[in-house]
Design a protein around this motif. Structure first.
Motif, PDB file in Angstrom:
ATOM      1  N   VAL A  50     -27.655  -9.010  -8.003  1.00  0.00           N
ATOM      2  CA  VAL A  50     -28.312  -8.581  -6.761  1.00  0.00           C
ATOM      3  C   VAL A  50     -27.996  -7.149  -6.347  1.00  0.00           C
ATOM      4  CG1 VAL A  50     -28.394 -10.949  -5.869  1.00  0.00           C
ATOM      5  CG2 VAL A  50     -26.425  -9.473  -5.321  1.00  0.00           C
ATOM      6  N   ALA A  96     -21.240 -11.286   0.711  1.00  0.00           N
ATOM      7  CA  ALA A  96     -22.273 -10.352   1.177  1.00  0.00           C
ATOM      8  C   ALA A  96     -23.663 -10.752   0.693  1.00  0.00           C
ATOM      9  CB  ALA A  96     -21.952  -8.934   0.726  1.00  0.00           C
ATOM     10  N   ALA A  97     -23.756 -11.261  -0.524  1.00  0.00           N
ATOM     11  CA  ALA A  97     -25.077 -11.568  -1.088  1.00  0.00           C
ATOM     12  C   ALA A  97     -25.679 -12.829  -0.491  1.00  0.00           C
ATOM     13  CB  ALA A  97     -24.972 -11.726  -2.603  1.00  0.00           C
ATOM     14  N   ASP A  98     -24.865 -13.863  -0.329  1.00  0.00           N
ATOM     15  CA  ASP A  98     -25.461 -15.160  -0.055  1.00  0.00           C
ATOM     16  C   ASP A  98     -25.108 -15.789   1.289  1.00  0.00           C
ATOM     17  OD1 ASP A  98     -22.903 -15.365  -0.986  1.00  0.00           O
ATOM     18  OD2 ASP A  98     -23.303 -16.944  -2.447  1.00  0.00           O
ATOM     19  N   LYS A 142     -32.777  -7.172  -3.195  1.00  0.00           N
ATOM     20  CA  LYS A 142     -31.517  -6.468  -3.433  1.00  0.00           C
ATOM     21  C   LYS A 142     -31.281  -5.452  -2.326  1.00  0.00           C
ATOM     22  CE  LYS A 142     -31.927  -6.909  -8.462  1.00  0.00           C
ATOM     23  NZ  LYS A 142     -31.570  -6.325  -9.766  1.00  0.00           N
ATOM     24  N   THR A 174     -17.264  -6.406   7.658  1.00  0.00           N
ATOM     25  CA  THR A 174     -16.017  -5.893   8.235  1.00  0.00           C
ATOM     26  C   THR A 174     -16.109  -5.983   9.755  1.00  0.00           C
ATOM     27  OG1 THR A 174     -16.731  -3.590   8.457  1.00  0.00           O
ATOM     28  CG2 THR A 174     -15.698  -4.212   6.355  1.00  0.00           C
ATOM     29  N   HIS A 183     -12.576  -4.818  -5.366  1.00  0.00           N
ATOM     30  CA  HIS A 183     -13.170  -5.709  -4.372  1.00  0.00           C
ATOM     31  C   HIS A 183     -12.056  -6.371  -3.546  1.00  0.00           C
ATOM     32  CE1 HIS A 183     -15.531  -8.956  -2.653  1.00  0.00           C
ATOM     33  NE2 HIS A 183     -16.624  -8.345  -3.073  1.00  0.00           N
ATOM     34  N   ASP A 226      -8.369  -5.921   5.185  1.00  0.00           N
ATOM     35  CA  ASP A 226      -9.021  -4.697   5.654  1.00  0.00           C
ATOM     36  C   ASP A 226      -7.991  -3.647   6.090  1.00  0.00           C
ATOM     37  OD1 ASP A 226     -10.536  -2.734   6.883  1.00  0.00           O
ATOM     38  OD2 ASP A 226     -11.732  -4.121   8.079  1.00  0.00           O
ATOM     39  N   PRO A 227      -7.983  -2.493   5.414  1.00  0.00           N
ATOM     40  CA  PRO A 227      -7.014  -1.452   5.795  1.00  0.00           C
ATOM     41  C   PRO A 227      -7.221  -0.960   7.227  1.00  0.00           C
ATOM     42  CG  PRO A 227      -8.439  -0.702   3.963  1.00  0.00           C
ATOM     43  CD  PRO A 227      -8.798  -2.118   4.251  1.00  0.00           C
ATOM     44  N   ARG A 261     -29.393  -6.103   6.552  1.00  0.00           N
ATOM     45  CA  ARG A 261     -28.561  -5.776   7.724  1.00  0.00           C
ATOM     46  C   ARG A 261     -29.413  -5.428   8.939  1.00  0.00           C
ATOM     47  NH1 ARG A 261     -23.916  -3.048   3.769  1.00  0.00           N
ATOM     48  NH2 ARG A 261     -22.674  -4.963   3.725  1.00  0.00           N
ATOM     49  N   ARG A 273       0.831  -1.214   0.000  1.00  0.00           N
ATOM     50  CA  ARG A 273       0.000   0.000   0.000  1.00  0.00           C
ATOM     51  C   ARG A 273       0.861   1.259   0.000  1.00  0.00           C
ATOM     52  NH1 ARG A 273      -4.644  -3.014   3.733  1.00  0.00           N
ATOM     53  NH2 ARG A 273      -5.904  -3.591   1.924  1.00  0.00           N
ATOM     54  N   HIS A 298     -16.011 -12.299   4.565  1.00  0.00           N
ATOM     55  CA  HIS A 298     -15.421 -11.589   3.436  1.00  0.00           C
ATOM     56  C   HIS A 298     -16.524 -10.966   2.567  1.00  0.00           C
ATOM     57  CE1 HIS A 298     -13.054 -10.842  -0.168  1.00  0.00           C
ATOM     58  NE2 HIS A 298     -11.969 -11.078   0.554  1.00  0.00           N
ATOM     59  N   PRO A 299     -16.289  -9.757   2.066  1.00  0.00           N
ATOM     60  CA  PRO A 299     -17.301  -9.099   1.235  1.00  0.00           C
ATOM     61  C   PRO A 299     -17.787  -9.937   0.050  1.00  0.00           C
ATOM     62  CG  PRO A 299     -15.652  -7.509   1.894  1.00  0.00           C
ATOM     63  CD  PRO A 299     -15.171  -8.844   2.392  1.00  0.00           C
ATOM     64  N   MET A 300     -17.023 -10.909  -0.396  1.00  0.00           N
ATOM     65  CA  MET A 300     -17.498 -11.717  -1.523  1.00  0.00           C
ATOM     66  C   MET A 300     -18.660 -12.630  -1.134  1.00  0.00           C
ATOM     67  SD  MET A 300     -14.338 -14.350  -2.186  1.00  0.00           S
ATOM     68  CE  MET A 300     -13.779 -15.524  -0.952  1.00  0.00           C
ATOM     69  N   GLN A 317     -17.924  -2.963  11.171  1.00  0.00           N
ATOM     70  CA  GLN A 317     -19.381  -3.074  11.088  1.00  0.00           C
ATOM     71  C   GLN A 317     -19.908  -3.988  12.196  1.00  0.00           C
ATOM     72  OE1 GLN A 317     -20.569  -5.126   7.569  1.00  0.00           O
ATOM     73  NE2 GLN A 317     -22.750  -4.647   7.772  1.00  0.00           N
ATOM     74  N   LEU A 369     -29.821  -4.546   0.729  1.00  0.00           N
ATOM     75  CA  LEU A 369     -28.781  -4.910   1.687  1.00  0.00           C
ATOM     76  C   LEU A 369     -28.992  -4.215   3.030  1.00  0.00           C
ATOM     77  CD1 LEU A 369     -26.286  -6.737   1.489  1.00  0.00           C
ATOM     78  CD2 LEU A 369     -24.993  -4.788   0.618  1.00  0.00           C
ATOM     79  N   LYS A 370     -29.485  -2.992   2.988  1.00  0.00           N
ATOM     80  CA  LYS A 370     -29.739  -2.276   4.255  1.00  0.00           C
ATOM     81  C   LYS A 370     -30.813  -2.992   5.058  1.00  0.00           C
ATOM     82  CE  LYS A 370     -28.381   2.432   2.931  1.00  0.00           C
ATOM     83  NZ  LYS A 370     -28.074   2.344   1.483  1.00  0.00           N
ATOM     84  N   LEU A 377     -28.699 -11.690   1.545  1.00  0.00           N
ATOM     85  CA  LEU A 377     -29.959 -11.172   1.031  1.00  0.00           C
ATOM     86  C   LEU A 377     -30.997 -12.283   0.974  1.00  0.00           C
ATOM     87  CD1 LEU A 377     -28.503  -9.209  -2.024  1.00  0.00           C
ATOM     88  CD2 LEU A 377     -29.586  -8.162  -0.017  1.00  0.00           C
TER      89      LEU A 377
END
Lengths: 279, 279
Positions: free
Chosen positions: A230, B153-155, B116, B161, A149, B188-189, B122, A122, B149-151, B164, B118-119, B111
């Motif tokens: 989605v 998030a959908a399923d 669709k 994070t 991502h 995650d930074p 959550r 970074r 992991h964010p990948m 969060q 996401l809010k 989800l």
């Protein structure tokens, strides 16, 4: 929110959407046939056509260049690698200038081979962006960091959130902003706040669209056409436009199995139809 | 940082590491053979063995239960779906209590089908956790949100994070914390700061290990053994322990092609060897 349902003048075709085998000429002619107002060429396609001919072709077609893909890939294992990366990025700036592009898009790079040091990668990215920015400012080229991502952190880009990208922008000053690609950021719980921040600071340089498929079968080449996945695309565009974004909606879809095998007109027909109804 | 090179007493086996075909008995006996001090069973393995027999077996072996996997999957398309999810989560709390587990780990869900929003997902997650927490507090069971992991998030999980997850914990109060899995958070930074925050607030309930392979060929089932990938595992453990974490190092590896086909002793032998040298 702008009404995009009438035509595709505010849409832009990222050449990756047509797959690796189509030429820049294919892309330009396809945009003309389908009434698409913008184009965003990858550099391999510019090189194939030749820079001068690429510029002539796009100008003659009356297309706006919404980005050049891509600068970046800064982190390297040694000083020679870093020097080569900087040199290549200066060439990318020259190309973006020659094409009168709205910005040069950055996929910043991940871990150098053998490294596990994400913090160092970074830092190398920030150094590389700073050096490139010095070259780009007098050339009038804006640099757009595209946060990728988190699943690409190791091998493609270690800038993984909009907030992280904007922190870099804050430290580097004027002439650098972000390309917001829904595929990379849609999951981010902090997305709305960071888009608003980017807008306030005048850093929203590009907006990229596709969709997230469930299931996603490949980390790189299984992106969806808008409406097939989605992501709540209208919600993100509303946030972008509320933050002041008034540029193009650029479509960038890496899809080895679903879309690239189709004809150019099938792909662009779907892109335009979805652009009018799904985004 | 603790010296883990002498033995595997502070390592824990998440039963997923052995793949879907091995029983809880296989896992317990394997831990005994390899001197592994902890175990973290998935609920399907507990169900196969029967809860009482599972508890007896683990107790007799003298293993610490570092987690029960998993509660969660809260978001649903309708009220009936949400009711079923809450009921199932209460059963998960009961199982964690019966096994005297250090915590119940939560994969919170993504989800609902067709959504669709996401809010909204959550919000449903937070409601579900709040309701489950009321049931878990008197039972003495701690709830550990595992940000995925964010990948996913959908399923799988729309908490993506550590920051969060900790925001949710702040709103819900005592008895809820986090499971930090390096696979999900390494990119995650903001990781160091959020681990420190979690430690300060007494919310570091579990620490999960594996590695991120380059390339990663499957979003779910291609996790690596510690040392085979690019995650700087000692750096993350140092941060965890500086924040006060003094619990087990739990190994959870979903690896359909590399590891699950091997024998139990091959898997556990590698896990212990890497635990002594790579984490």
């Amino acid at each position: 929110m702008r009404d995009l349902s009438a035509d595709a003048k505010l849409m832009s075709l990222n050449t990756a959407t047509l797959g690796p085998k189509r030429s820049l000429k294919d892309a330009v002619e396809g945009c003309l046939r389908h009434g698409i107002g913008g184009i965003s060429p990858w550099r391999d396609k510019i090189a194939e056509a030749g820079l001068d001919e690429a510029a002539r072709m796009i100008k003659r077609a009356g297309l706006s260049v919404t980005g050049v893909c891509r600068g970046g890939m800064f982190p390297a294992a040694d000083a020679e690698g870093r020097r080569c990366a900087l040199e290549d990025n200066r060439r990318a700036v020259d190309e973006a200038a020659a094409l009168d592009s709205s910005c040069l898009v950055f996929v910043v790079g991940g871990l150098p081979p053998g490294s596990k040091d994400l913090k160092d990668a970074r830092a190398q990215v920030e150094d590389g962006l700073a050096a490139t920015l010095e070259y780009a400012r007098p050339a009038g080229v804006r640099l757009a960091i595209e946060p990728l991502h988190p699943m690409y952190a190791a091998d493609r880009a270690c800038v993984n959130t909009l907030g992280q990208a904007l922190d870099i922008c804050d430290r580097l000053g004027q002439g650098i902003g972000v390309a917001v690609d829904v595929y990379h950021v849609w999951w981010d719980p902090d997305l709305d706040r960071q888009i608003a921040r980017a807008g306030r600071d005048g850093r929203l340089y590009a907006y990229h669209l596709c969709d997230w498929m469930v299931p996603t079968t490949d980390l790189l080449l299984d992106r969806g056409m808008m409406g097939d996945g989605v992501i709540d695309l209208p919600a993100i565009r509303r946030t972008m436009e509320a933050a002041g974004y008034d540029g193009f909606c650029e479509v960038e879809i890496f899809s080895a199995n679903r879309w690239w095998p189709k004809t150019i007109d099938e792909i662009l027909g779907a892109m335009v139809a979805r652009g009018k109804t799904c985004i």
